[in-house]
Write an enzyme that holds these catalytic residues in place. Structure first.
Site, PDB file in Angstrom:
ATOM      1  N   ARG A   1      -4.078  23.459   2.122  1.00  0.00           N
ATOM      2  CA  ARG A   1      -4.995  22.024   2.264  1.00  0.00           C
ATOM      3  C   ARG A   1      -5.281  21.471   0.943  1.00  0.00           C
ATOM      4  NH1 ARG A   1      -7.759  18.858   5.080  1.00  0.00           N
ATOM      5  NH2 ARG A   1      -9.703  18.133   4.091  1.00  0.00           N
TER       6      ARG A   1
ATOM      7  N   LYS B   1     -11.257  30.949  -6.213  1.00  0.00           N
ATOM      8  CA  LYS B   1     -10.269  30.311  -5.865  1.00  0.00           C
ATOM      9  C   LYS B   1     -10.510  28.682  -5.628  1.00  0.00           C
ATOM     10  CE  LYS B   1      -9.665  29.831  -0.960  1.00  0.00           C
ATOM     11  NZ  LYS B   1      -9.386  28.564  -0.515  1.00  0.00           N
ATOM     12  N   ASN B   2     -11.685  28.449  -5.083  1.00  0.00           N
ATOM     13  CA  ASN B   2     -11.915  26.940  -4.777  1.00  0.00           C
ATOM     14  C   ASN B   2     -12.479  26.243  -6.002  1.00  0.00           C
ATOM     15  OD1 ASN B   2     -11.307  27.469  -2.235  1.00  0.00           O
ATOM     16  ND2 ASN B   2     -13.405  27.488  -1.619  1.00  0.00           N
TER      17      ASN B   2
ATOM     18  N   CYS C   1      -6.309  25.783   7.899  1.00  0.00           N
ATOM     19  CA  CYS C   1      -6.253  27.059   8.626  1.00  0.00           C
ATOM     20  C   CYS C   1      -6.881  26.366   9.871  1.00  0.00           C
ATOM     21  CB  CYS C   1      -7.170  28.168   8.087  1.00  0.00           C
ATOM     22  SG  CYS C   1      -8.719  27.557   7.043  1.00  0.00           S
TER      23      CYS C   1
ATOM     24  N   LEU D   1     -11.214  10.313   5.338  1.00  0.00           N
ATOM     25  CA  LEU D   1     -12.095   9.628   4.154  1.00  0.00           C
ATOM     26  C   LEU D   1     -11.612   9.837   2.703  1.00  0.00           C
ATOM     27  CD1 LEU D   1     -15.524  11.395   5.105  1.00  0.00           C
ATOM     28  CD2 LEU D   1     -14.939   9.364   5.598  1.00  0.00           C
TER      29      LEU D   1
ATOM     30  N   ARG E   1      -9.731  19.162  10.486  1.00  0.00           N
ATOM     31  CA  ARG E   1      -9.483  18.972   8.545  1.00  0.00           C
ATOM     32  C   ARG E   1      -8.872  17.661   8.570  1.00  0.00           C
ATOM     33  NH1 ARG E   1      -9.743  24.338   6.264  1.00  0.00           N
ATOM     34  NH2 ARG E   1     -10.502  23.302   4.636  1.00  0.00           N
ATOM     35  N   PRO E   2      -9.384  16.397   9.034  1.00  0.00           N
ATOM     36  CA  PRO E   2      -8.821  15.389   8.859  1.00  0.00           C
ATOM     37  C   PRO E   2      -9.161  15.042   7.298  1.00  0.00           C
ATOM     38  CG  PRO E   2     -11.114  15.057   9.608  1.00  0.00           C
ATOM     39  CD  PRO E   2     -10.809  16.541   9.831  1.00  0.00           C
ATOM     40  N   ILE E   3      -8.098  14.033   6.695  1.00  0.00           N
ATOM     41  CA  ILE E   3      -8.331  13.567   5.396  1.00  0.00           C
ATOM     42  C   ILE E   3      -8.327  11.964   5.383  1.00  0.00           C
ATOM     43  CG2 ILE E   3      -6.724  15.330   4.556  1.00  0.00           C
ATOM     44  CD1 ILE E   3      -4.498  12.882   4.599  1.00  0.00           C
TER      45      ILE E   3
ATOM     46  N   ASP F   1     -18.352  29.293   4.181  1.00  0.00           N
ATOM     47  CA  ASP F   1     -17.253  30.410   4.255  1.00  0.00           C
ATOM     48  C   ASP F   1     -17.863  31.809   4.481  1.00  0.00           C
ATOM     49  OD1 ASP F   1     -15.478  28.663   1.561  1.00  0.00           O
ATOM     50  OD2 ASP F   1     -15.656  28.527   3.528  1.00  0.00           O
TER      51      ASP F   1
ATOM     52  N   ARG G   1      -4.735  34.878   0.886  1.00  0.00           N
ATOM     53  CA  ARG G   1      -4.756  33.500   0.468  1.00  0.00           C
ATOM     54  C   ARG G   1      -6.082  33.490  -0.398  1.00  0.00           C
ATOM     55  NH1 ARG G   1      -5.121  28.647   4.557  1.00  0.00           N
ATOM     56  NH2 ARG G   1      -5.539  27.549   2.781  1.00  0.00           N
TER      57      ARG G   1
HETATM   58  C1  EPZ Z   1     -13.588  23.022   0.914  1.00  0.00           C
HETATM   59  O1  EPZ Z   1     -12.861  22.616   2.091  1.00  0.00           O
HETATM   60  C2  EPZ Z   1     -13.205  24.453   0.664  1.00  0.00           C
HETATM   61  N1  EPZ Z   1     -11.710  24.644   0.371  1.00  0.00           N
HETATM   62  C3  EPZ Z   1     -13.706  25.353   1.988  1.00  0.00           C
HETATM   63  O2  EPZ Z   1     -13.330  26.801   1.809  1.00  0.00           O
HETATM   64  C4  EPZ Z   1     -14.855  25.187   2.398  1.00  0.00           C
HETATM   65  O3  EPZ Z   1     -15.245  25.790   3.670  1.00  0.00           O
HETATM   66  C5  EPZ Z   1     -15.371  23.727   2.458  1.00  0.00           C
HETATM   67  O4  EPZ Z   1     -15.136  22.935   1.174  1.00  0.00           O
HETATM   68  C6  EPZ Z   1     -16.886  23.456   2.725  1.00  0.00           C
HETATM   69  O5  EPZ Z   1     -17.659  23.990   1.889  1.00  0.00           O
HETATM   70  C7  EPZ Z   1     -11.407  24.424  -0.676  1.00  0.00           C
HETATM   71  O6  EPZ Z   1     -12.302  24.315  -1.786  1.00  0.00           O
HETATM   72  C8  EPZ Z   1     -10.038  24.819  -1.282  1.00  0.00           C
HETATM   73  P1  EPZ Z   1     -15.069  19.422   3.406  1.00  0.00           P
HETATM   74  P2  EPZ Z   1     -12.850  20.916   2.381  1.00  0.00           P
HETATM   75  O7  EPZ Z   1     -14.074  18.293   3.213  1.00  0.00           O
HETATM   76  O8  EPZ Z   1     -12.767  20.320   1.120  1.00  0.00           O
HETATM   77  C9  EPZ Z   1     -15.014  16.823   7.296  1.00  0.00           C
HETATM   78  C10 EPZ Z   1     -12.110  28.656   2.150  1.00  0.00           C
HETATM   79  O9  EPZ Z   1     -12.410  29.745   2.841  1.00  0.00           O
HETATM   80  N2  EPZ Z   1     -13.940  16.007   6.723  1.00  0.00           N
HETATM   81  O10 EPZ Z   1     -16.211  19.804   2.650  1.00  0.00           O
HETATM   82  O11 EPZ Z   1     -11.530  20.723   3.214  1.00  0.00           O
HETATM   83  C11 EPZ Z   1     -14.307  18.211   7.558  1.00  0.00           C
HETATM   84  O12 EPZ Z   1     -13.650  18.076   8.897  1.00  0.00           O
HETATM   85  C12 EPZ Z   1     -11.947  27.314   2.533  1.00  0.00           C
HETATM   86  O13 EPZ Z   1     -11.836  29.052   0.935  1.00  0.00           O
HETATM   87  C13 EPZ Z   1     -13.627  14.513   7.276  1.00  0.00           C
HETATM   88  O14 EPZ Z   1     -14.051  14.437   8.557  1.00  0.00           O
HETATM   89  O15 EPZ Z   1     -14.009  20.470   3.206  1.00  0.00           O
HETATM   90  C14 EPZ Z   1     -15.527  19.063   7.844  1.00  0.00           C
HETATM   91  O16 EPZ Z   1     -15.963  18.906   8.970  1.00  0.00           O
HETATM   92  C15 EPZ Z   1     -12.132  27.281   3.864  1.00  0.00           C
HETATM   93  N3  EPZ Z   1     -12.726  13.521   6.960  1.00  0.00           N
HETATM   94  C16 EPZ Z   1     -16.456  18.451   6.570  1.00  0.00           C
HETATM   95  O17 EPZ Z   1     -15.877  16.997   6.265  1.00  0.00           O
HETATM   96  C17 EPZ Z   1     -12.147  14.159   5.486  1.00  0.00           C
HETATM   97  O18 EPZ Z   1     -11.574  12.971   5.159  1.00  0.00           O
HETATM   98  C18 EPZ Z   1     -16.691  19.185   5.362  1.00  0.00           C
HETATM   99  O19 EPZ Z   1     -15.310  19.572   4.981  1.00  0.00           O
HETATM  100  C19 EPZ Z   1     -12.650  15.251   4.802  1.00  0.00           C
HETATM  101  C20 EPZ Z   1     -13.461  16.137   5.463  1.00  0.00           C
END
Ligand code: EPZ
Length: 416
Positions: free
Chosen positions: A92, A22-23, A116, A125, A121-123, A305, A397
């Site tokens: 997301r 999926k990812n 979820c 960055l 899950r802020p954006i 995960d 999902r």
């Molecule tokens: C990806 O989510 C995966 N989703 C997640 O899988 C996975 O758990 C996660 O990476 C970590 O490995 C997909 O690939 C679709 P991050 P993502 O940005 O990209 C913070 C599943 O079950 N952050 O690496 O959203 C954030 O809050 C899902 O398949 C900011 O602060 O994760 C988190 O604490 C769940 N600001 C940390 O970074 C931002 O702008 C890591 O999140 C972006 C992120």
């Protein structure tokens, strides 16, 4: 009903195939927006997140053709159509379209992506990094608009490792003017897959698999035929099912080479593992050995995960242990449901303390997010008696057909 019924206490014996990742699928599908023509993507899992991604691509003017797990995406005639809020809202990964769309059409208007319940899950960055590449972003109630005549390469020194930010910046950088550096870049296998897809299409990316990516913008990318690798989290889910229920299973195509930290922890808990060219053989006693401490982290550390899945294995082991969750701030949502099944688990901040549970008992429990739902299903396999896991749509999902897969592995489960 939107549920799964599980008759627990039965050990596993069987084999099943592991679906495409999926990812990895989601960023690769987003990347097709960068390529004029038709890309063919094999082994795309038939899951609702991929369905929503395809709907988003169609809303942008792409022609999407699907035959099972083979997806063709033609992007000759992109429009600046609005993305359907219901698809953006539930997934997301829609944020990943931002970088690709800006690179291709130069403007995007979208609602904030959903996700979820595992964290805010802020954006922030994503947005601040794209601004560094010349993107004008105006935020509004519930969403934002972004404009860029031509994306410009930039050096990104990120304050934390983010999978999504790394992916978005790669997609924004491959056609940008000049060079982009991403550091620290996330190193997840899904990012390596995205880079391999883009390199096959003509992108110039250096440092794949490392925490420093250098991307030299090129003028054009070309259509490719690509195969998505197997899903390491789905493989880890069924590995944990065998650890919890006991038995002997074979997981076809399981990507062992992407799972070192998971296999090491499973072996520590008594699983006997054999990685073959075509998959992974798993043999487990009726009950896993304990694990004193589990800490999640960015790849190649233990993946967040699979944290809920290994929490179940630790609860079933009957030995005390603790889990530290370092990636998301709210990823212990399944604890109250596991306690309903008789588990002895307490949460303090980002740590969960597992006591010496005797045995889990069947119960009616509620999934609240994707991996937690899968973990409750695995817990029910090990529990005495019958369980029902509700809100199956969360599990759908990320899992093509968890009921059929588990039945192939010898479990007594059915749709409810
Ligand atoms: C990806 O989510 C995966 N989703 C997640 O899988 C996975 O758990 C996660 O990476 C970590 O490995 C997909 O690939 C679709 P991050 P993502 O940005 O990209 C913070 C599943 O079950 N952050 O690496 O959203 C954030 O809050 C899902 O398949 C900011 O602060 O994760 C988190 O604490 C769940 N600001 C940390 O970074 C931002 O702008 C890591 O999140 C972006 C992120």
């Amino acid at each position: 009903m939107d549920a799964i019924r599980i008759y627990g206490g039965k050990c596993l014996d069987g084999q099943t195939g592991i679906q495409g990742s999926k990812n990895a699928s989601l960023p690769v599908l987003a990347a097709t927006l960068l390529i004029k023509g038709t890309c063919e993507i094999e082994n795309c899992p038939e899951i609702s997140d991929v369905y929503h991604m395809l709907r988003l691509l169609e809303s942008l003017g792409c022609r999407v053709m699907r035959e099972g797990t083979l997806v063709r995406v033609n992007t000759e005639h992109l429009s600046e159509g609005d993305m359907p809020a219901d698809s953006v809202g539930v997934m997301r990964s829609s944020i990943m379209l931002l970088g690709a769309l800006l690179a291709r059409v130069g403007s995007v208007d979208m609602d904030y992506p959903g996700g979820c319940v595992i964290g805010a899950r802020p954006i922030n960055l994503h947005l601040q990094s794209l601004r560094k590449m010349g993107v004008a972003i105006e935020e509004r109630e519930g969403g934002f608009s972004a404009r860029a005549s031509r994306l410009k390469g930039a050096v990104h020194q990120l304050p934390l490792i983010s999978v999504g930010v790394t992916e978005n910046l790669i997609l924004a950088a491959v056609l940008a003017e000049g060079t982009t550096v991403i550091e620290p870049a996330a190193r997840e296998p899904e990012i390596q897959t995205l880079c391999e897809f883009l390199k096959q299409a003509g992108a110039d990316i250096v440092g794949i698999g490392s925490d420093r990516l250098t991307i030299h913008g090129v003028d054009r990318l070309f259509p490719v035929h690509f195969r998505i690798p197997a899903d390491r989290i789905v493989a880890g889910t069924y590995l944990t099912a065998c650890m919890c229920a006991g038995g002997r299973i074979f997981l076809q195509d399981a990507p062992c080479h992407h799972m070192a930290s998971v296999l090491s922890k499973a072996a520590e808990m008594g699983a006997e593992l054999s990685c073959e060219p075509d998959g992974m053989l798993v043999m487990c006693r009726a009950k896993p050995a304990g694990c004193e401490r589990l800490c999640t982290g960015c790849y190649p550390d233990f993946p967040t995960d699979l944290q809920s899945l290994f929490m179940v294995a630790m609860a079933v082991s009957g030995r005390a242990g603790q889990i530290e969750e370092t990636v998301f701030e709210n990823r212990f949502r399944i604890v109250p449901e596991l306690v309903k099944m008789g588990a002895d688990i307490t949460v303090m901040g980002n740590r969960a303390y597992i006591g010496s549970t005797q045995r889990l008992q069947g119960a009616i429990v509620q999934a609240e997010e994707l991996r937690g739902g899968a973990a409750l299903t695995v817990a029910a396999l090990a529990a005495d008696g019958t369980s029902i896991v509700t809100n199956r749509h969360y599990i759908d999902r990320g899992y093509e057909d968890i009921v059929s897969d588990l039945r192939e592995l010898g479990a007594e489960v059915e749709l409810a």
